[in-house]
Every structure is written in structure tokens, then in C-alpha cells.
Design an enzyme around this catalytic site. Structure first.
Site, PDB file in Angstrom:
ATOM      1  N   ASP A  11      37.382  43.117  46.151  1.00 51.63           N
ATOM      2  CA  ASP A  11      37.917  42.048  45.298  1.00 51.63           C
ATOM      3  C   ASP A  11      37.752  40.717  46.030  1.00 51.63           C
ATOM      4  OD1 ASP A  11      39.217  40.695  43.309  1.00 51.63           O
ATOM      5  OD2 ASP A  11      41.228  41.339  43.888  1.00 51.63           O
ATOM      6  N   ASP A 106      34.415  39.553  39.766  1.00 50.43           N
ATOM      7  CA  ASP A 106      34.604  39.500  41.221  1.00 50.43           C
ATOM      8  C   ASP A 106      35.183  40.774  41.811  1.00 50.43           C
ATOM      9  OD1 ASP A 106      37.285  39.317  40.323  1.00 50.43           O
ATOM     10  OD2 ASP A 106      37.820  38.205  42.130  1.00 50.43           O
ATOM     11  N   GLU A 107      35.141  41.845  41.061  1.00 53.81           N
ATOM     12  CA  GLU A 107      35.887  43.032  41.478  1.00 53.81           C
ATOM     13  C   GLU A 107      35.128  44.293  41.070  1.00 53.81           C
ATOM     14  OE1 GLU A 107      40.224  44.611  40.187  1.00 53.81           O
ATOM     15  OE2 GLU A 107      39.699  42.596  39.609  1.00 53.81           O
TER      16      GLU A 107
HETATM   17  P1  TTP Z   1      41.708  37.952  40.201  1.00 54.60           P
HETATM   18  O1  TTP Z   1      40.864  38.879  41.047  1.00 54.60           O
HETATM   19  O2  TTP Z   1      42.852  38.544  39.441  1.00 54.60           O
HETATM   20  O3  TTP Z   1      42.344  36.809  41.136  1.00 54.60           O
HETATM   21  P2  TTP Z   1      41.675  35.887  42.239  1.00 54.60           P
HETATM   22  O4  TTP Z   1      40.348  36.411  42.706  1.00 54.60           O
HETATM   23  O5  TTP Z   1      41.658  34.483  41.754  1.00 54.60           O
HETATM   24  O6  TTP Z   1      42.743  35.961  43.421  1.00 54.60           O
HETATM   25  P3  TTP Z   1      43.130  37.201  44.381  1.00 54.60           P
HETATM   26  O7  TTP Z   1      42.618  36.817  45.747  1.00 54.60           O
HETATM   27  O8  TTP Z   1      44.610  37.278  44.347  1.00 54.60           O
HETATM   28  O9  TTP Z   1      42.448  38.430  43.850  1.00 54.60           O
HETATM   29  O10 TTP Z   1      40.789  37.188  39.171  1.00 54.60           O
HETATM   30  C1  TTP Z   1      39.433  36.889  39.450  1.00 54.60           C
HETATM   31  C2  TTP Z   1      39.032  35.640  38.702  1.00 54.60           C
HETATM   32  O11 TTP Z   1      39.201  35.823  37.284  1.00 54.60           O
HETATM   33  C3  TTP Z   1      39.871  34.446  39.076  1.00 54.60           C
HETATM   34  O12 TTP Z   1      39.376  33.758  40.220  1.00 54.60           O
HETATM   35  C4  TTP Z   1      39.836  33.611  37.810  1.00 54.60           C
HETATM   36  C5  TTP Z   1      39.645  34.622  36.676  1.00 54.60           C
HETATM   37  N1  TTP Z   1      40.917  34.813  35.940  1.00 54.60           N
HETATM   38  C6  TTP Z   1      41.167  34.078  34.769  1.00 54.60           C
HETATM   39  O13 TTP Z   1      40.321  33.308  34.327  1.00 54.60           O
HETATM   40  N2  TTP Z   1      42.372  34.245  34.125  1.00 54.60           N
HETATM   41  C7  TTP Z   1      43.332  35.097  34.587  1.00 54.60           C
HETATM   42  O14 TTP Z   1      44.419  35.212  33.985  1.00 54.60           O
HETATM   43  C8  TTP Z   1      43.056  35.853  35.786  1.00 54.60           C
HETATM   44  C9  TTP Z   1      44.094  36.824  36.330  1.00 54.60           C
HETATM   45  C10 TTP Z   1      41.853  35.684  36.417  1.00 54.60           C
END
Ligand code: TTP
Length: 366
Positions: A11, A106-107
Site C-alpha cells: 500500500d 495504490d494497493e
Molecule cells: P488509501 O490507501 O486509503 O490512503 P492513502 O494512500 O492516502 O494513505 P495511507 O498511507 O494511510 O494508506 O487511498 C489511496 C488513494 O485513494 C488516496 O491517496 C486518495 C484516494 N482516495 C480518495 O480519493 N478518496 C477516499 O475516500 C480515499 C480513502 C482514498
């Protein structure tokens, strides 16, 4: 039954915000919020770790984020760049295994039990992937290593940013016993509250319940919770999972009447989020669904299907508002709102039906 698999969950850290900080040195070390501007009714897509210290998080209205940190720097998302990075990291994953299940841009889960490089330890592969990502994208990722998907995902979340956490079969039970109940896959805000009210606060408490008791609480998901509390999850890593729908919902911080202005504001935010996700899944959708849950936990859904698939916030919003007009709540207070786009088609295929210029234009409207 034994589970001898080697699963990695990767992630990216604060994905959109890290890309913005990488590409604009003025943003480094600052609270950065990616999403709608505070003047609009937009929401936060994500924010940098510096911004999280102020209590800002994904899906929060940008207006509230601004109130929490007026010094935060608000930037609009650059989806093309996120997609480019996403393609790059997937290319890296495929160097090690073809069993890659992307969950979002991203995951992803990777099954590296039999990997292309014949590397014995999944932990070695996870380190190599993190290094490849850093070297080739200048961004950090967190990795979780374990013997199933549930534990690998918990592990990647355990030590962010740039973490690498391994949960071995020997350590799994202790890890799960201490795990707060809301971290269990499928436990949302409401279930978490119900469980906590019954004194079930962590994995240990959950493990004390019989299958019968779990079925009373979770209905047909009871057995699955019985297994999760014991670290059992046989779900395979599925390389070609097609998304059937893209939705966003939110439990309201306080109940609202259907004609409260806040209802439309929240729906705007949900439409924006669905539009983001639809766009980065490279999809368009033909069915729009509005979900409303009332204070008495009864729930209604209203859907409409359109001939030409849509993806922009504006288009989704028009249909959601029309659906809302036809809902008769009879003074019941609303506790949850949701918007879903389903009946999805690949946006690439749709280029045959609409011109590329119309498509780019529609994206700019987000
Ligand atoms: P996530 O992997 O949930 O979060 P993140 O990568 O920003 O942070 P973390 O290090 O805690 O994992 O989400 C990945 C991307 O998806 C995030 O950068 C932006 C997008 N996203 C949205 O557009 N809306 C949302 O509600 C969420 C949760 C994520």
C-alpha cells in the site's frame, strides 16, 4: 486445514499527497490536502501525514479540513500522474508474480508462494519491491507479509509510512487478540459500536463468542468472523477481479432531515468521491443508486439507469438529486447516506461511442 501461502499486501503511503510533495518541493514537510478546495463543497481525497496530525482525513469535507488547519495547502488531484505511478508499481509487482490483485491504484495483494525469481522468503521479496518502488518512483510504500490476505493487509497498515511488518503463523493469534474490533474486515462504525456496547473490544473478546452467538450478531457472516478471529482466511489472490460497482457512503455525525441543506452537501461529497474512484478505475457507469438509512435502521435504495454511461461528479449529482426528490421520508431522520455507480463499462471501450475530446472534457468537470 493448513495455509502455507506467502501473501504480500503493498500500500503506497498517503498516495496522492506523496506524489504532490514529490513533484513540488514547496509542499515537502507541509500539511497538504488533495481534493476539493475549501470554498467548494468538495471533499478530501487524501492528505499528507503532516496534515493528519490536525485530524484531517479522507472523505472529510474540505471546508472542515480548512477549519482544522487553515495553513494547509490545498491541491487538486492530478489523476494522470497517479495512474502513471500506478502502472509503474504494477509493472514492478509482475516482475515477481503474476498473481497480483490490485485493490485500487495504490494497493495490491500478491501471492508469492511460487514466485518468478524462486526467492524463498516473502519478506525478501517485500523488501525488494519496496526498494524497486522507491528507486523507480521516488515514493514510499508499506508492505505486510503473512499467510493470508486478511493478515497481510493488517500488517501493511501496522507501521506506516514505509513499514514492513511480518505476521508469522506463530505470532498471528497474539496479534489478532490485541486487535481493536473495528480493524476486523467488515466491521464498520455501526457494528463496532454495537460490539463495544456488548463488551467486545478486541480480537480476544471476539474469539470468546461461539459460532451461534456470532451468527446472531453477524447473521450469515458469523462463520467468517469465527475464522478471522482465529487468523483463518482462505480467500485466494484473484488477479482479474472485475469491479461490479463503485460506491461511497457515510454515517452522519448527527441525524438529519431530508430537506436539511447539509444533506445535499454530503451527497455532493459522496458524488465527488464516487466520481474520483470511477475515474481512476478507468470505468463509466450506467446505474446510479441512492441509499438512505433512517434512525430506526430501516433502509431504502432508489436507482436509475441511463443509456449513456457517466463518470463525472456533475452527471452523478444530477441523477442523485432526481432520486432524492422522489423519496418520501415522512419526518424520519436520516443517519446514513450512500451513492453507488454500477453497471460499469470500461472507459476505454466507450471511446468508440464518444469522442476522446468529450471524454477529456467530462473529466475536467470533476
Ligand atoms: P488509501 O490507501 O486509503 O490512503 P492513502 O494512500 O492516502 O494513505 P495511507 O498511507 O494511510 O494508506 O487511498 C489511496 C488513494 O485513494 C488516496 O491517496 C486518495 C484516494 N482516495 C480518495 O480519493 N478518496 C477516499 O475516500 C480515499 C480513502 C482514498
Amino acid at each position: 486445514m493448513n495455509d502455507n501461502r506467502k501473501i504480500i499486501h503493498i500500500d503506497m503511503d498517503a498516495f496522492y499527497a506523496s506524489v504532490e510533495q514529490r513533484d513540488n518541493p514547496a509542499l515537502k514537510g507541509k500539511p497538504v490536502v488533495v481534493g476539493g478546495s475549501p470554498e467548494s463543497r468538495g471533499v478530501v481525497a487524501t492528505c499528507s501525514y503532516e496534515a493528519r496530525k490536525f485530524g484531517i482525513h479522507s472523505a472529510m469535507p474540505s471546508k472542515i479540513a480548512y477549519k482544522r488547519c487553515p495553513y494547509a495547502i490545498f491541491v487538486r488531484p492530478r489523476f494522470d500522474e497517479y495512474q502513471r505511478v500506478s502502472r509503474k508499481i504494477r509493472e514492478i509487482f509482475y516482475r515477481y508474480t503474476d498473481l497480483v490483485e490490485p485493490l485500487s491504484l495504490d494497493e495490491a495483494y500478491l501471492d508469492v508462494t511460487d514466485n518468478k525469481k524462486n526467492i524463498e522468503y516473502a519478506t525478501t521479496i517485500a523488501k525488494m519491491i519496496k526498494n524497486d518502488i522507491l528507486r523507480e518512483t521516488n515514493l514510499t510504500a508499506s508492505a505486510g507479509v503473512s499467510y493470508n490476505k486478511f493478515l497481510a493487509k493488517l500488517a501493511s497498515d501496522y507501521n506506516k509510512p514505509s513499514g514492513l511488518t511480518v505476521i508469522t503463523p506463530k505470532d498471528a493469534q497474539e496479534f489478532l487478540d490485541k486487535l481493536p474490533i473495528n480493524k476486523f474486515f467488515g466491521v464498520g462504525k455501526v457494528t463496532s459500536r454495537i460490539l463495544k456496547n456488548s463488551g467486545i473490544n478486541n480480537g480476544y473478546d471476539l474469539r470468546q463468542l461461539s459460532i451461534h452467538e456470532l451468527e446472531q450478531i453477524f447473521k450469515n457472516r458469523g462463520y467468517s468472523f469465527y475464522q478471522l478471529a482465529r487468523g483463518i482466511d482462505f480467500r485466494p489472490v484473484e488477479p482479474y477481479r472485475e469491479r461490479k460497482s463503485i460506491g461511497a457512503e457515510t454515517t452522519l455525525s448527527h441525524n438529519l432531515n431530508i430537506d436539511d441543506e447539509e444533506v445535499t452537501e454530503i451527497l455532493d461529497g459522496l458524488c465527488e468521491e464516487v466520481a474520483y474512484r470511477t475515474k481512476y478505475s478507468e470505468k463509466l457507469g450506467k446505474t446510479i443508486t441512492l441509499k438512505i438509512k433512517y434512525e430506526d435502521f430501516t433502509q431504502i435504495t432508489r436507482s436509475i439507469s441511463v443509456e449513456h454511461p457517466i463518470c463525472t461528479q456533475g452527471d452523478i449529482r444530477i441523477h442523485v438529486y432526481n432520486l432524492l426528490k422522489n423519496v418520501h421520508s415522512e419526518n424520519r431522520q436520516i443517519r446514513l447516506l450512500g451513492v453507488t455507480l454500477s453497471n460499469l463499462v470500461d472507459s476505454k471501450d466507450e471511446f468508440t461511442n464518444i469522442t476522446i475530446f468529450e471524454y477529456i472534457d467530462s473529466i475536467k468537470k470533476i
